[in-house]
Design an enzyme around this catalytic site. Structure first.
Site, PDB file in Angstrom:
ATOM      1  N   CYS A   2     -19.286  51.592  27.308  1.00 41.68           N
ATOM      2  CA  CYS A   2     -20.531  51.522  27.651  1.00 41.68           C
ATOM      3  C   CYS A   2     -20.603  52.880  28.771  1.00 41.68           C
ATOM      4  CB  CYS A   2     -20.899  51.022  28.722  1.00 41.68           C
ATOM      5  SG  CYS A   2     -21.580  49.128  27.966  1.00 41.68           S
ATOM      6  N   GLY A  28     -18.736  52.929  24.425  1.00 39.54           N
ATOM      7  CA  GLY A  28     -19.603  51.951  22.988  1.00 39.54           C
ATOM      8  C   GLY A  28     -19.933  52.311  22.068  1.00 39.54           C
ATOM      9  N   ASN A 101     -23.369  50.142  32.829  1.00 35.33           N
ATOM     10  CA  ASN A 101     -22.366  49.726  32.659  1.00 35.33           C
ATOM     11  C   ASN A 101     -21.429  49.514  33.806  1.00 35.33           C
ATOM     12  OD1 ASN A 101     -19.541  52.609  32.292  1.00 35.33           O
ATOM     13  ND2 ASN A 101     -19.276  50.622  31.461  1.00 35.33           N
ATOM     14  N   GLY A 102     -20.480  47.842  32.632  1.00 29.99           N
ATOM     15  CA  GLY A 102     -20.127  47.362  33.844  1.00 29.99           C
ATOM     16  C   GLY A 102     -20.454  45.490  33.822  1.00 29.99           C
ATOM     17  N   TYR A 255      -7.546  56.104  30.157  1.00 31.03           N
ATOM     18  CA  TYR A 255      -8.409  55.513  28.809  1.00 31.03           C
ATOM     19  C   TYR A 255      -9.214  55.931  28.585  1.00 31.03           C
ATOM     20  CZ  TYR A 255      -9.267  52.890  24.934  1.00 31.03           C
ATOM     21  OH  TYR A 255     -10.941  52.802  23.364  1.00 31.03           O
ATOM     22  N   SER A 301      -6.442  59.735  23.198  1.00 31.37           N
ATOM     23  CA  SER A 301      -5.751  59.471  24.144  1.00 31.37           C
ATOM     24  C   SER A 301      -4.830  59.491  25.189  1.00 31.37           C
ATOM     25  CB  SER A 301      -6.591  58.515  24.888  1.00 31.37           C
ATOM     26  OG  SER A 301      -8.104  57.731  24.564  1.00 31.37           O
ATOM     27  N   ASP A 363       2.419  56.813  24.267  1.00 29.65           N
ATOM     28  CA  ASP A 363       0.744  56.269  24.907  1.00 29.65           C
ATOM     29  C   ASP A 363       0.104  56.012  26.027  1.00 29.65           C
ATOM     30  OD1 ASP A 363      -1.545  55.337  23.443  1.00 29.65           O
ATOM     31  OD2 ASP A 363      -0.903  53.780  22.106  1.00 29.65           O
ATOM     32  N   ASP A 364      -0.743  56.262  25.655  1.00 31.90           N
ATOM     33  CA  ASP A 364      -1.639  56.484  27.267  1.00 31.90           C
ATOM     34  C   ASP A 364      -1.161  54.935  27.651  1.00 31.90           C
ATOM     35  OD1 ASP A 364      -4.337  56.137  25.187  1.00 31.90           O
ATOM     36  OD2 ASP A 364      -4.437  54.676  26.719  1.00 31.90           O
TER      37      ASP A 364
HETATM   38  O1  LIG Z   1      -2.282  47.916  23.027  1.00 28.59           O
HETATM   39  P1  LIG Z   1      -3.744  48.329  22.546  1.00 28.59           P
HETATM   40  O2  LIG Z   1      -3.960  47.155  22.930  1.00 28.59           O
HETATM   41  O3  LIG Z   1      -3.288  48.641  20.988  1.00 28.59           O
HETATM   42  O4  LIG Z   1      -4.509  49.155  23.262  1.00 28.59           O
HETATM   43  C1  LIG Z   1      -3.841  50.350  23.578  1.00 28.59           C
HETATM   44  C2  LIG Z   1      -4.209  51.705  22.350  1.00 28.59           C
HETATM   45  O5  LIG Z   1      -5.556  51.872  22.110  1.00 28.59           O
HETATM   46  C3  LIG Z   1      -6.422  52.493  22.652  1.00 28.59           C
HETATM   47  O6  LIG Z   1      -6.167  53.579  21.909  1.00 28.59           O
HETATM   48  P2  LIG Z   1      -7.591  53.450  20.742  1.00 28.59           P
HETATM   49  O7  LIG Z   1      -7.179  53.599  19.109  1.00 28.59           O
HETATM   50  O8  LIG Z   1      -8.472  52.207  20.956  1.00 28.59           O
HETATM   51  O9  LIG Z   1      -8.198  54.826  21.187  1.00 28.59           O
HETATM   52  P3  LIG Z   1      -8.207  56.668  20.582  1.00 28.59           P
HETATM   53  O10 LIG Z   1      -8.053  57.409  19.467  1.00 28.59           O
HETATM   54  O11 LIG Z   1      -8.584  57.256  22.427  1.00 28.59           O
HETATM   55  O12 LIG Z   1      -6.525  56.807  21.443  1.00 28.59           O
HETATM   56  C4  LIG Z   1      -5.256  53.429  23.545  1.00 28.59           C
HETATM   57  O13 LIG Z   1      -5.468  54.846  23.457  1.00 28.59           O
HETATM   58  C5  LIG Z   1      -4.512  52.789  23.111  1.00 28.59           C
HETATM   59  O14 LIG Z   1      -3.842  53.626  22.165  1.00 28.59           O
HETATM   60  N1  LIG Z   2     -18.701  47.982  29.478  1.00 27.11           N
HETATM   61  C1  LIG Z   2     -19.938  47.766  29.488  1.00 27.11           C
HETATM   62  O1  LIG Z   2     -20.345  48.338  30.282  1.00 27.11           O
HETATM   63  C2  LIG Z   2     -20.612  46.228  28.825  1.00 27.11           C
HETATM   64  C3  LIG Z   2     -22.125  46.034  29.774  1.00 27.11           C
HETATM   65  C4  LIG Z   2     -23.216  44.362  29.772  1.00 27.11           C
HETATM   66  N2  LIG Z   2     -22.206  43.799  30.477  1.00 27.11           N
HETATM   67  C5  LIG Z   2     -22.373  44.186  28.289  1.00 27.11           C
HETATM   68  O2  LIG Z   2     -21.686  43.171  28.104  1.00 27.11           O
HETATM   69  O3  LIG Z   2     -23.395  44.495  27.423  1.00 27.11           O
HETATM   70 MG   LIG Z   3      -5.407  55.406  21.842  1.00 27.10          MG
END
Ligand SMILES: O=P(O)(O)OC[C@H]1O[C@H](OP(=O)(O)OP(=O)(O)O)[C@H](O)[C@@H]1O
Ligand SMILES: NC(=O)CC[C@H](N)C(=O)O
Ligand SMILES: [Mg+2]
Length: 489
Positions: A2, A28, A101-102, A255, A301, A363-364
């Protein structure tokens, strides 16, 4: 995760809230909303979808007022439905809108307490609506509406609510209110600008939203602190909780946050570069005579870290996967089916960067393994001789309960598995994870700006503590299977 933003200006602020939300979109993708106040008239527009889809010219024109808040949602509680889009509104006392957020971890108990003792109904499954009602009740029991009564109401919130929360709210007849949980788990930054000799203020999850709206970053909101900015642009600030260890969420740096943000005085970009440096050094320690030809990032990321890994190893860095710019983030999608399908739609290899080479994919993080499993496969199909995979974060083995929707251990690929077992499932020739101490050092940097973190998804240590049965309960509420059944019903 969020994204939240609040602005107090001297002219209409809706367009700037919108702009701010567009650069918080990565936090989000499920729903978005804006509320503005003009005197004591409040307007709210919210709905499911990306920021650009939720608002049109007509809805923007209705959002009048020099004070407002905005939210983009990644659900961690309740459903993904329209009813739980934020901001939430209560009409008493005064009229309050709030965006959060949270994630609260004592939502159930609070919900009962709010009904039985505060005599308030919470109409959705959202923890954020519970939080709003706690704040409203605490304000209602104070006499008068001043920054001081709001600060004592925030003290009440801190006493009653447990978990991670960064909040922006508008209280009609007073102004903008912002606060952050006493451990500062979730981020919140304060900005200021001067227009025609008058001060205007903004608060946001990330400083990138301030950059875009022309505010200068002043400082982070302190853990447990309350901020009130009156409708006339007067800033009031006060500590509203006993000091606790400041433990920001380390996963923001790995991330969630954009690299062009500053968070708790640390540049996310630099933190990620240092992650890459440490990871590169570990690879060299483990295999000084490695045979890696090319380092390839898994966009988006991991790019900052991957480039530094390549520099440390002294090998070529190549963008071997092209990302479809029209597909959003995969990890924050609500269901596993959708996540799995979108990886292939999102990333496509350039075969000549793989053919006959030993490639190190970076990957991150590896969470459910959805991305890496498919990526390793794609790299092989594109002709790689060997595929190594490195993660700039340690293995994710524990649920996150403070605002990241990974509530179920069993969904995490590294849960109950050692690195060799994960390597076998992902199908790579070598898997290397960052060490947690290196990650912490990478984020706090040479100036050691952050002494402690919430690293619970890596080490299972929860800074707020948890009730024994909490994990079982959220598993029943929020596992992928529970979400699938809820959607089907
Ligand atoms: O192991 P997983 O469950 O797949 O999660 C990890 C992956 O998900 C995220 O990428 P994402 O596509 O959400 O966003 P990005 O384009 O910012 O990297 C993160 O950067 C990894 O690549
Ligand atoms: N990721 C969040 O910050 C979520 C905020 C709130 N708990 C919701 O579910 O809407
Ligand atoms: Mg990614």
């Amino acid at each position: 995760m969020c994204g939240i933003i609040g602005i107090v200006g001297h002219n209409d602020v809706a367009a700037q809230l919108y702009d701010g939300l567009t650069v918080l979109q990565h936090r989000g993708q499920d729903a978005a909303g804006i509320a503005t106040a003009k005197g004591t008239r409040l307007r709210v527009h919210k709905g499911n979808g990306l920021v650009r889809d939720v608002f049109d010219q007509a809805s923007m024109q209705l959002l009048q007022g020099n004070l407002g808040i905005g939210h983009c949602r990644y659900p961690t509680a309740g459903s993904e439905g329209h009813d739980e889009a934020q901001p939430f509104y209560v009409n008493s006392p005064y009229g309050i809108v709030l965006a959060h957020n949270g994630n609260l971890i004592n939502t159930e108990a609070l919900r009962d307490e709010v009904f039985a003792e505060d005599r308030r109904n919470v109409n959705t499954e959202s923890d954020s609506e519970v939080l709003l009602n706690v704040f409203a009740h605490e304000l209602d029991t104070r006499k008068g509406l001043t920054p001081e009564t709001v600060f004592t109401a925030i003290e009440g919130v801190h006493r009653r609510c447990e978990g991670g929360y960064a909040v922006v709210a508008a209280v009609l007849g007073l102004g903008l209110v912002a606060f952050r949980d006493p451990n500062g788990i979730r981020p919140l930054v304060l900005g200021k600008r001067t227009r025609d000799g008058r001060d205007e203020y903004a608060v946001a999850s990330e400083s990138v939203a301030l950059d875009l709206t022309g505010f200068q970053r002043v400082r982070d909101v302190r853990p447990g602190e309350g901020i009130v900015i009156t409708g006339e642009g007067e800033l009031h600030e006060r500590a509203c909780a006993e000091p606790r260890p400041h433990t920001p969420c380390i996963f923001e740096y790995v991330y969630f946050a954009r690299p062009d943000s500053m968070m708790d005085d640390v540049s996310v970009h630099k933190a990620r570069m240092r992650m890459g440096q440490k990871l590169g050094e570990k690879i060299l320690r483990l295999r000084p005579d490695h045979d890696i030809d090319t380092v390839i990032p898994i966009p988006d990321s991991s790019r900052d870290a991957a480039l530094e890994v390549a520099n440390v190893l002294g090998v070529k860095y190549r963008e071997g996967f092209i990302k479809n710019r029209y597909v959003g983030r995969t990890f924050i999608m609500p269901g596993q089916g959708e996540r799995a399908k979108s990886v292939r739609r999102k990333l496509n290899p350039i075969p000549l960067e793989f053919r006959n080479r030993v490639v190190l994919l970076v990957d991150d993080s590896i969470v459910r393994g959805t991305t890496s499993q498919q990526i390793v496969q794609m790299a092989r199909e594109a002709g790689a001789r060997k595929v190594y995979l490195a993660s700039a974060a340690p293995p994710v083995r524990h649920p996150n309960i403070y605002g990241i929707d990974m509530p179920t251990r069993e969904e995490l690929i590294a849960y109950n598995r050692d690195e060799k077992e994960v390597e076998a499932i992902l199908g790579c020739d070598w898997l290397i994870y960052q060490d947690l101490e290196d990650l912490k050092e990478a984020v706090s940097g040479p100036k050691q700006r952050i002494a402690q973190f919430d690293s619970s998804c890596f080490n299972g240590e929860y800074v707020t503590g948890t009730a024994e049965d909490y994990f079982e309960r959220i598993k029943h509420l929020r596992s992928d299977e529970a979400k699938r059944q809820r959607r089907a019903s």
